[in-house]
Motif scaffolding. Structure first.
Motif, PDB file in Angstrom:
ATOM      1  N   UNK A  49      11.755  27.957  16.571  1.00 42.26           N
ATOM      2  CA  UNK A  49      11.082  28.335  17.815  1.00 42.26           C
ATOM      3  C   UNK A  49      10.700  29.816  17.886  1.00 42.26           C
ATOM      4  N   UNK A  50      10.140  30.334  16.801  1.00 40.80           N
ATOM      5  CA  UNK A  50       9.567  31.686  16.831  1.00 40.80           C
ATOM      6  C   UNK A  50       8.307  31.642  17.693  1.00 40.80           C
ATOM      7  N   UNK A  51       8.217  32.499  18.705  1.00 38.36           N
ATOM      8  CA  UNK A  51       7.112  32.445  19.652  1.00 38.36           C
ATOM      9  C   UNK A  51       6.103  33.578  19.500  1.00 38.36           C
ATOM     10  N   UNK A  52       6.502  34.654  18.847  1.00 36.68           N
ATOM     11  CA  UNK A  52       5.609  35.804  18.691  1.00 36.68           C
ATOM     12  C   UNK A  52       4.772  35.637  17.429  1.00 36.68           C
ATOM     13  N   UNK A  53       3.446  35.568  17.543  1.00 38.32           N
ATOM     14  CA  UNK A  53       2.603  35.389  16.357  1.00 38.32           C
ATOM     15  C   UNK A  53       2.735  36.523  15.346  1.00 38.32           C
ATOM     16  N   UNK A  54       3.062  37.722  15.825  1.00 40.67           N
ATOM     17  CA  UNK A  54       3.230  38.850  14.908  1.00 40.67           C
ATOM     18  C   UNK A  54       4.485  38.669  14.049  1.00 40.67           C
ATOM     19  N   UNK A  55       5.541  38.097  14.644  1.00 41.26           N
ATOM     20  CA  UNK A  55       6.744  37.816  13.863  1.00 41.26           C
ATOM     21  C   UNK A  55       6.468  36.756  12.802  1.00 41.26           C
ATOM     22  N   UNK A 108      -4.256  35.136  15.052  1.00 40.55           N
ATOM     23  CA  UNK A 108      -3.406  36.330  15.107  1.00 40.55           C
ATOM     24  C   UNK A 108      -2.344  36.290  14.021  1.00 40.55           C
ATOM     25  N   UNK A 109      -1.757  35.108  13.816  1.00 40.73           N
ATOM     26  CA  UNK A 109      -0.770  34.948  12.744  1.00 40.73           C
ATOM     27  C   UNK A 109      -1.416  35.234  11.395  1.00 40.73           C
ATOM     28  N   UNK A 110      -2.600  34.676  11.182  1.00 44.57           N
ATOM     29  CA  UNK A 110      -3.300  34.872   9.911  1.00 44.57           C
ATOM     30  C   UNK A 110      -3.588  36.351   9.666  1.00 44.57           C
ATOM     31  N   UNK A 111      -4.034  37.047  10.706  1.00 43.57           N
ATOM     32  CA  UNK A 111      -4.353  38.476  10.573  1.00 43.57           C
ATOM     33  C   UNK A 111      -3.105  39.290  10.282  1.00 43.57           C
ATOM     34  N   UNK A 112      -2.021  38.998  11.004  1.00 40.15           N
ATOM     35  CA  UNK A 112      -0.773  39.739  10.810  1.00 40.15           C
ATOM     36  C   UNK A 112      -0.186  39.489   9.427  1.00 40.15           C
ATOM     37  N   UNK A 113      -0.420  38.310   8.887  1.00 35.81           N
ATOM     38  CA  UNK A 113       0.139  37.978   7.572  1.00 35.81           C
ATOM     39  C   UNK A 113      -0.568  38.695   6.437  1.00 35.81           C
ATOM     40  N   UNK A 114      -1.677  39.378   6.753  1.00 35.78           N
ATOM     41  CA  UNK A 114      -2.440  40.122   5.735  1.00 35.78           C
ATOM     42  C   UNK A 114      -2.866  39.232   4.570  1.00 35.78           C
ATOM     43  N   UNK A 115      -3.265  38.004   4.888  1.00 33.58           N
ATOM     44  CA  UNK A 115      -3.749  37.093   3.852  1.00 33.58           C
ATOM     45  C   UNK A 115      -2.712  36.132   3.310  1.00 33.58           C
TER      46      UNK A 115
END
Length: 256
Positions: free
Chosen positions: A103-109, A138-145
């Motif tokens: 249940x991780x809710x923050x897309x940046x995490x 947002x998840x995709x962008x934060x993951x840097x690819x």
């Protein structure tokens, strides 16, 4: 129109026909005899989560544009299966190395954890279908690819999935306070690492299903770490131990 959302009946139907990955569909609540039963049946077939909401919610999400009672969230990439993750480990001739997120809710995490999972060579990440951030832009962008390289499986029941993995020989280590120090634990072999949600940690049933609880030593005044930071420490400790184990194994073979 938001590039993560598609709304309006025809656009959503065409999205379903395209076969593109979908995180979730929202419908205007119309009761059991609503007009969208055929679409709901299609979602059931593809195992895509859906939810009925009031008109105010859809109006707010679409900035009051014409949504015709329907909105779909598009996934950044296709989801994998647990079998895909295990098959990748077998293909690499490695013990499974899996990260499970409760249940991780923050897309940046989530994005940061996908980036670390790729860096350490994990075979895949498991997230729940509900009460968790999905593979958004947002998840995709934060993951840097990294989202393009890490297999992510989305499952209905984390506890049952965990039990299935244990039957396949995986040892499960949950990261929580009150356990043995992670740097003293044996994290080699087939391994599932569990990181809990930002606020509540690992849920009770999932924690009870773990083979062990391991903790990250805390020497300062702050009592906890950000989920992505804690997860990264855990994953790199697994990588370190795997590398050390591999070196020992090669040394033994050379001596023999």
């Amino acid at each position: 129109m938001n590039d993560e959302m598609v709304y309006g009946k025809n656009p959503v139907v065409e999205l379903l026909k395209s076969g593109k990955p979908i995180n979730k569909v929202l419908f205007l609540a119309e009761g059991p005899g609503g007009r969208n039963q055929d679409i709901v049946a299609s979602l059931h077939e593809r195992n895509i989560p859906y939810q009925f909401v009031d008109r105010q919610t859809l109006d707010r999400l679409t900035n009051r544009e014409r949504h015709q009672g329907m909105l779909a969230y598009v996934a950044a990439r296709e989801y994998a299966s647990i079998e895909d993750i295990l098959a990748l480990a077998e293909e690499r001739q490695e013990d499974p190395f899996i990260l499970m997120l409760d249940e991780i809710e923050d897309p940046h995490n989530l994005g940061a954890l996908l980036r670390t999972a790729d860096a350490v060579g994990a075979h895949g990440v498991i997230i729940p279908k509900r009460r968790s951030v999905a593979l958004t832009g947002t998840v995709a962008k934060t993951s840097a690819g990294a989202v393009e390289h890490v297999l992510v499986a989305r499952v209905s029941n984390l506890v049952q999935t965990l039990k299935d993995l244990q039957k396949k020989g995986c040892w499960v280590s949950g990261a929580e306070a009150g356990g043995n120090a992670v740097f003293e634990a044996d994290l080699t072999g087939s391994r599932v690492i569990i990181i809990g949600s930002e606020g509540k940690g690992i849920s009770r049933l999932l924690r009870e299903s773990c083979d062990e609880i391991v903790s990250i030593p805390m020497k300062g005044k702050v009592s906890s770490l950000n989920a992505s930071v804690a997860g990264s420490i855990m994953l790199y400790e697994v990588l370190r131990q795997r590398a050390s184990s591999s070196h020992v194994a090669r040394g033994v073979k050379q001596e023999g």
